[in-house]
Design an enzyme around this catalytic site. Structure first.
Site, short mmCIF file in Angstrom:
data_model
loop_
_atom_site.label_atom_id
_atom_site.label_comp_id
_atom_site.label_asym_id
_atom_site.label_seq_id
_atom_site.Cartn_x
_atom_site.Cartn_y
_atom_site.Cartn_z
CG HIS A 273 -2.18 0.83 1.24
ND1 HIS A 273 -2.34 1.71 0.36
CD2 HIS A 273 -2.68 1.01 2.22
CE1 HIS A 273 -3.48 2.62 0.75
NE2 HIS A 273 -3.84 2.20 2.06
CG HIS A 312 -4.59 0.32 -8.18
ND1 HIS A 312 -5.95 0.34 -7.65
CD2 HIS A 312 -4.21 1.12 -7.23
CE1 HIS A 312 -6.13 1.18 -6.87
NE2 HIS A 312 -5.02 1.61 -6.35
CG ASP A 368 2.75 4.27 -4.04
OD1 ASP A 368 2.77 5.40 -3.62
OD2 ASP A 368 1.81 3.32 -3.74
N1 CMC Z 1 4.27 -7.04 -10.37
C1 CMC Z 1 4.44 -8.38 -11.08
N2 CMC Z 1 3.20 -8.98 -11.04
C2 CMC Z 1 1.99 -8.38 -10.56
C3 CMC Z 1 2.16 -7.05 -9.80
C4 CMC Z 1 3.23 -6.42 -9.92
N3 CMC Z 1 3.43 -5.17 -9.55
N4 CMC Z 1 1.04 -6.85 -9.27
C5 CMC Z 1 0.08 -7.72 -9.70
N5 CMC Z 1 0.81 -8.60 -10.46
C6 CMC Z 1 0.27 -9.93 -11.13
C7 CMC Z 1 -0.03 -10.91 -9.92
O1 CMC Z 1 0.80 -11.88 -9.52
C8 CMC Z 1 -1.02 -11.73 -10.43
O2 CMC Z 1 -0.67 -12.48 -11.37
P1 CMC Z 1 -1.26 -14.11 -11.96
O3 CMC Z 1 -2.64 -13.98 -12.43
O4 CMC Z 1 -0.29 -14.95 -12.68
O5 CMC Z 1 -1.43 -14.87 -10.36
C9 CMC Z 1 -1.88 -10.58 -11.66
O6 CMC Z 1 -0.92 -9.54 -11.74
C10 CMC Z 1 -3.00 -10.30 -10.63
O7 CMC Z 1 -2.54 -9.52 -9.45
P2 CMC Z 1 -3.16 -9.55 -8.15
O8 CMC Z 1 -2.20 -9.71 -7.02
O9 CMC Z 1 -4.43 -10.27 -8.16
O10 CMC Z 1 -3.65 -7.97 -7.94
P3 CMC Z 1 -4.47 -7.31 -6.63
O11 CMC Z 1 -5.72 -6.63 -6.88
O12 CMC Z 1 -4.60 -8.38 -5.36
O13 CMC Z 1 -3.19 -6.45 -6.02
C11 CMC Z 1 -1.66 -4.84 -5.70
C12 CMC Z 1 -2.86 -5.23 -6.37
C13 CMC Z 1 -1.79 -3.20 -5.94
C14 CMC Z 1 -1.50 -5.30 -4.30
C15 CMC Z 1 -0.57 -5.51 -6.80
O14 CMC Z 1 -0.87 -5.00 -8.05
C16 CMC Z 1 0.86 -5.38 -6.29
O15 CMC Z 1 1.29 -5.83 -5.20
N6 CMC Z 1 1.57 -4.13 -6.77
C17 CMC Z 1 2.98 -3.84 -6.31
C18 CMC Z 1 2.74 -2.83 -5.00
C19 CMC Z 1 2.21 -1.53 -5.42
O16 CMC Z 1 2.63 -0.97 -6.18
N7 CMC Z 1 1.34 -1.19 -4.48
C20 CMC Z 1 0.91 0.24 -4.62
C21 CMC Z 1 -0.63 0.31 -4.98
S1 CMC Z 1 -1.20 1.99 -5.39
C22 CMC Z 1 -1.07 2.82 -4.09
C23 CMC Z 1 -1.77 2.18 -2.60
O17 CMC Z 1 -2.81 1.47 -2.71
O18 CMC Z 1 -1.14 2.47 -1.60
#
Ligand code: CMC
Length: 433
Positions: A273, A312, A368
């Protein structure tokens, strides 16, 4: 799918276990999860639960504050597009908008600004409390603990049903958050804490508390002041994200706003986050050179880690805040000189956006990805980044908290579970284990 001319705003559900049919009303493009409880196999059953770990498809409230269209990359506060607010508004005006629902008149804005400005000082006991931390304590740990401890000073805050108390403590929290964050910075540097200068703007005062040394009055650079104000506007609210959900969840038990805000800040601290901008800088430093990007991207795709600052839960398109931040970066770098990490970030973004892995999963830069690069150019140490996020988000948390308390449908947040543990069994004495 064909459209039925006699279509109704409901869902017809057939329970194939019993052959019974149920009519579930649809309102505002949603079904009410409690309506599923009437679906039972046997009369004594509890009824059907809706399983949604991590709330990926559950609306937990009705809210009139922030609208996001994740597919189109749209973000609006109270109906006003983020692009317009970033261009024309200030953080304090935006905070007013979030909390009160409308843009202020000139007199309302003056009164609001004045209220906030006259509540920037912290109780001396709180300052002493902060002085007790280890010299290298993480700013977010200090901030979370200090905000929680403020509930011991403002005891009236416990009466969350009193609108006057809610208003007074909303103002205190928005006013004091920069003071707490700045004190964490001075603490880490071994510098004396700088008291607020209420002749300066909200952001100007924050910069003064961070960087003032021996000069009689700190004079912030208008360009940097505006850049941070824009970053604050962009971070002010983001509907039901992890930290806002924590704010509402803790607040739903009628905890005081300091305890709830501390809980929200704790949720923000995590790298998935608000801690992500810190992780982005560490990632870019780790990559070190543009030539290492393809290898880094390959490792991400093989599951070795994340591309921080990408992806996201809601945006499946470019995060509109990232777009604005990129423009702000140009203005900042003109003044501070370029951040060498920017070149790596731009190239990383370009490569990722052309890669099938990221295209298929609709992974785009989020807020971010670039914010940390600006914070770093502005002279903030990496571990201050989440605290910089917490300052403006406090306005959003409080707007959401107030809306929650006034919601007639409000109940204490209390999800159900699917129990998957052992069924009842006799206690095993120690000598038989
Ligand atoms: N790098 C590589 N792969 C990713 C990433 C990433 N940053 N984000 C998602 N994926 C992949 C994930 O592994 C999954 O792949 P698969 O379908 O093969 O299992 C697919 O994309 C769908 O992702 P998810 O984990 O189901 O997505 P989510 O909605 O649960 O998670 C998230 C959202 C923001 C936690 C995630 O994208 C992430 O961890 N991003 C990196 C951390 C980040 O930048 N966070 C800041 C978010 S914006 C500001 C805030 O909220 O504070």
């Amino acid at each position: 799918m064909k459209e039925d001319p006699e279509s109704k705003e409901s869902l017809t559900v057939v329970d194939n276990r019993t052959g019974l049919t149920y009519e579930i009303p649809i309102k505002d493009q949603a079904v009410n999860a409690s309506d599923f409880r009437k679906i039972k196999e046997h009369e004594r059953d509890f009824g059907l639960l809706v399983y949604d770990p991590s709330f990926v498809n559950t609306a937990s409230c009705r809210s009139a504050i922030t609208f996001i269209d994740g597919d189109q990359g749209v973000l609006e506060y109270r109906g006003y597009p983020i692009e317009e607010l970033a261009k024309k508004s200030t953080f304090l005006e935006t905070a007013y908008l979030l909390i009160k629902g409308e843009l202020p008149t000139s007199a309302e804005l003056d009164a609001w600004t004045n209220e906030i400005r006259t509540h920037t000082y912290m109780h001396e006991k709180m300052k002493m409390f902060m002085e007790g931390f280890q010299y290298d304590a993480h700013p977010m740990g200090m901030l979370i603990a200090t905000v929680a401890a403020m509930s011991t000073i403002y005891r009236d805050a416990r009466d969350v049903t009193d609108p006057e108390s809610r208003e007074a403590n909303t103002i205190r929290l928005i006013a004091k958050m920069p003071t707490v964050a700045a004190f964490t910075y001075r603490h880490n540097r071994g510098l004396p804490y700088v008291y607020p200068d209420n002749d300066l703007t909200y952001v100007g005062n924050f910069l003064s508390m961070l960087w003032k040394m021996a000069e009689p009055q700190y004079a912030p650079s208008p360009v940097l002041e505006r850049a941070i104000d824009v970053l604050f506007i962009l971070h002010a609210d983001h509907e039901q994200n992890c930290s806002t959900n924590a704010m509402r969840s803790v607040g739903s038990s009628e905890s005081d706003p300091y305890s709830s805000t501390a809980a929200a800040a704790a949720a923000l601290y995590g790298p998935l986050h608000g801690g992500a901008n810190e992780a982005v800088i560490n990632m870019l430093n780790g990559i070190g050179d543009k030539k290492n990007i393809p290898d880094f991207v390959r490792r991400v795709k093989e599951g070795e880690g994340l591309l921080w600052g990408f992806g996201h839960r809601v945006y499946k398109n470019y995060d509109p805040r990232a777009e604005i931040i990129k423009q702000t970066a140009d203005e900042v770098f003109e003044l501070t000189g370029p951040n060498p990490l920017l070149e790596i970030a731009l190239e990383l973004e370009r490569i990722a956006l052309e890669d099938d892995y990221f295209i298929e999963r609709k992974l785009y830069p989020n807020v971010d990805f670039y914010s940390g690069i600006i914070y770093q150019a502005l002279g903030f140490p990496v571990d201050m980044f989440p605290a910089l996020f917490a300052i403006p988000r406090t306005a959003g948390w409080l707007a959401q908290w107030r809306e929650m308390l006034e919601d007639k449908e409000r109940k204490i947040a209390r999800p159900r579970q699917l129990f998957v543990g052992e069924s009842r069994r006799p206690y095993v004495p120690m000598d038989q284990r």
